[in-house]
Design a protein around this motif. Structure first.
Motif, PDB file in Angstrom:
ATOM      1  N   UNK A 236       0.828  -1.128   0.150  1.00  0.00           N
ATOM      2  CA  UNK A 236      -0.085   0.107  -0.073  1.00  0.00           C
ATOM      3  C   UNK A 236       1.000   1.380  -0.101  1.00  0.00           C
ATOM      4  N   UNK A 237       0.245   2.432  -0.719  1.00  0.00           N
ATOM      5  CA  UNK A 237       0.871   3.759  -0.493  1.00  0.00           C
ATOM      6  C   UNK A 237       0.387   4.362   0.737  1.00  0.00           C
ATOM      7  N   UNK A 238      -0.626   3.840   1.248  1.00  0.00           N
ATOM      8  CA  UNK A 238      -0.905   4.504   2.589  1.00  0.00           C
ATOM      9  C   UNK A 238      -0.851   3.543   3.632  1.00  0.00           C
ATOM     10  N   UNK A 239      -0.675   4.084   4.971  1.00  0.00           N
ATOM     11  CA  UNK A 239      -0.578   3.527   6.216  1.00  0.00           C
ATOM     12  C   UNK A 239      -1.628   2.201   6.329  1.00  0.00           C
ATOM     13  N   UNK A 240      -1.215   1.241   7.024  1.00  0.00           N
ATOM     14  CA  UNK A 240      -2.196   0.122   7.368  1.00  0.00           C
ATOM     15  C   UNK A 240      -1.977  -0.017   8.666  1.00  0.00           C
TER      16      UNK A 240
END
Length: 373
Positions: free
Chosen positions: A201-205
């Protein structure tokens, strides 16, 4: 016999011959047929009475296209087998059309409009262009990378070149995992791995956990489902990645019992999900028309644009790699260039509803969800 008697006999025979002659015409009638030909033409029928079997066959194809559920699954899972390749049933129109033209059957030709209409109703929308990208879109890629893939680095680059926000992988072997991590790290600093499934992901998980979709009868280690939360700029999204058991076609029909059981378990997990927006990415080993995936398709929406056949890569016949969503709309599906896998990657644009919640969740570091068991 006297000469006079002989002449009389010849005269009588000639008269008899002359009397019989009209009953055996040597010339065609004014319509160009001998008297017995109309009888054969009557037996052959008119264009409206010929080809009744062809017309019935066309009607049957139309019924199967419009109502595949009429085929039961009790024997050989015939219903699921039909639904797996349902779009291809439309090709039955081609030989039926050829036979109808050969028979010069107007009835059969008109009857062929039924399967054409049924196919158009069921699948015609998939050929239409989708809407343009929106301000709250999330681009996702789904790919079974294959446990026999000899070039995972090239596979990772192909997936990253599509520029998605999320990349879901199945059949990720421990030996290949470091290669994907190194290759994807520059653009995808966050990832989660559970067993053989993973999400980059490019976004936080956050909140990553396994999802138990293991069917009964499997005793070996088997972890093929995960759930995590993607913290997008447009709000939190619960993302599921799953790999359902394979199906096989053999003498006993379609063997899909384990796949169906696993789909039921996954469906229960999704139904219990409290997040408003849910995305499911995975190799589900079934098409969205297959009744075996009803536990999922009954509560998640699927793309209405694009066939995006993904398997087998050598000659794709069905899309068994799926993108589904709840609380969001799945846009057109498309395939990406082939990789070293026996599957073709698929990509989709998911339209998220604008969220009024606070966007200031803070910034998570890449180390938070790097580790899988």
């Amino acid at each position: 016999m006297t000469e006079e008697t002989a002449r009389t006999t010849q005269t009588e025979q000639g008269e008899q011959t002359e009397q019989r002659a009209p009953t055996e015409p040597t010339e065609p009638t004014e319509h160009g047929r001998r008297p017995e030909q109309p009888k054969r033409a009557a037996r052959a029928g008119s264009p409206w009475t010929r080809g009744r079997v062809l017309a019935a066959s066309a009607a049957l194809v139309a019924v199967l296209l419009a109502f595949p559920g009429v085929i039961p699954n009790r024997a050989f899972h015939a219903g699921s087998l039909l639904e797996s390749f349902l779009p291809w049933l439309g090709l039955a129109v081609v030989p039926l059309l050829a036979l109808a033209l050969l028979r010069r059957s107007a009835t059969a030709l008109w009857a062929l409009l039924l399967p054409v209409a049924a196919w158009t109703y069921a699948f015609g929308a998939l050929l239409l262009p989708g809407t343009g990208p929106g301000a709250h879109d999330l681009v996702v890629v789904q790919h079974n990378v294959s446990d026999e893939n000899t070039d995972p680095a090239a596979t990772a680059r192909t997936l990253a070149d599509a520029g998605p926000d999320l990349i879901a992988l199945e059949e990720l072997l421990p030996a290949a995992r470091p290669v994907y991590e190194r290759t994807l790290a520059p653009d995808y600093p966050f990832h989660a791995v559970r067993g053989t499934v993973a999400l980059w992901s490019k976004h936080p998980l956050s909140g990553t956990r396994p999802v138990d979709i293991k069917p009964r009868g499997i005793t070996e280690s088997w972890q093929r489902g995960l759930r995590t939360v993607v913290r997008t700029p447009h709000g939190d999204v619960a993302a599921y990645v799953a790999h359902l058991p394979s199906v096989r076609i053999g003498a006993g029909g379609l063997t899909s019992a384990r796949r169906d059981e696993s789909a039921e378990l996954l469906g229960r997990a999704v139904a219990a999900e409290k997040a408003g927006t849910v995305i499911l990415l995975g190799d589900l080993n079934g098409t969205v028309d297959d009744r075996g995936l009803t536990p999922l398709t009954s509560q998640l929406n699927v793309s209405e644009r694009g066939f995006a056949f993904s398997f087998p890569a050598s000659f794709p016949l069905a899309r068994i790699d799926q993108v589904m969503a709840r609380g969001a709309q799945v846009g057109p599906l498309r395939t990406l260039p082939a990789t070293g896998s026996d599957h073709v990657p698929v990509a989709a644009r998911i339209s998220l509803a604008p969220s009024p919640q606070d966007r200031g969740h803070g910034t998570a570091t890449g180390s938070g969800e790097h580790q899988g068991p």
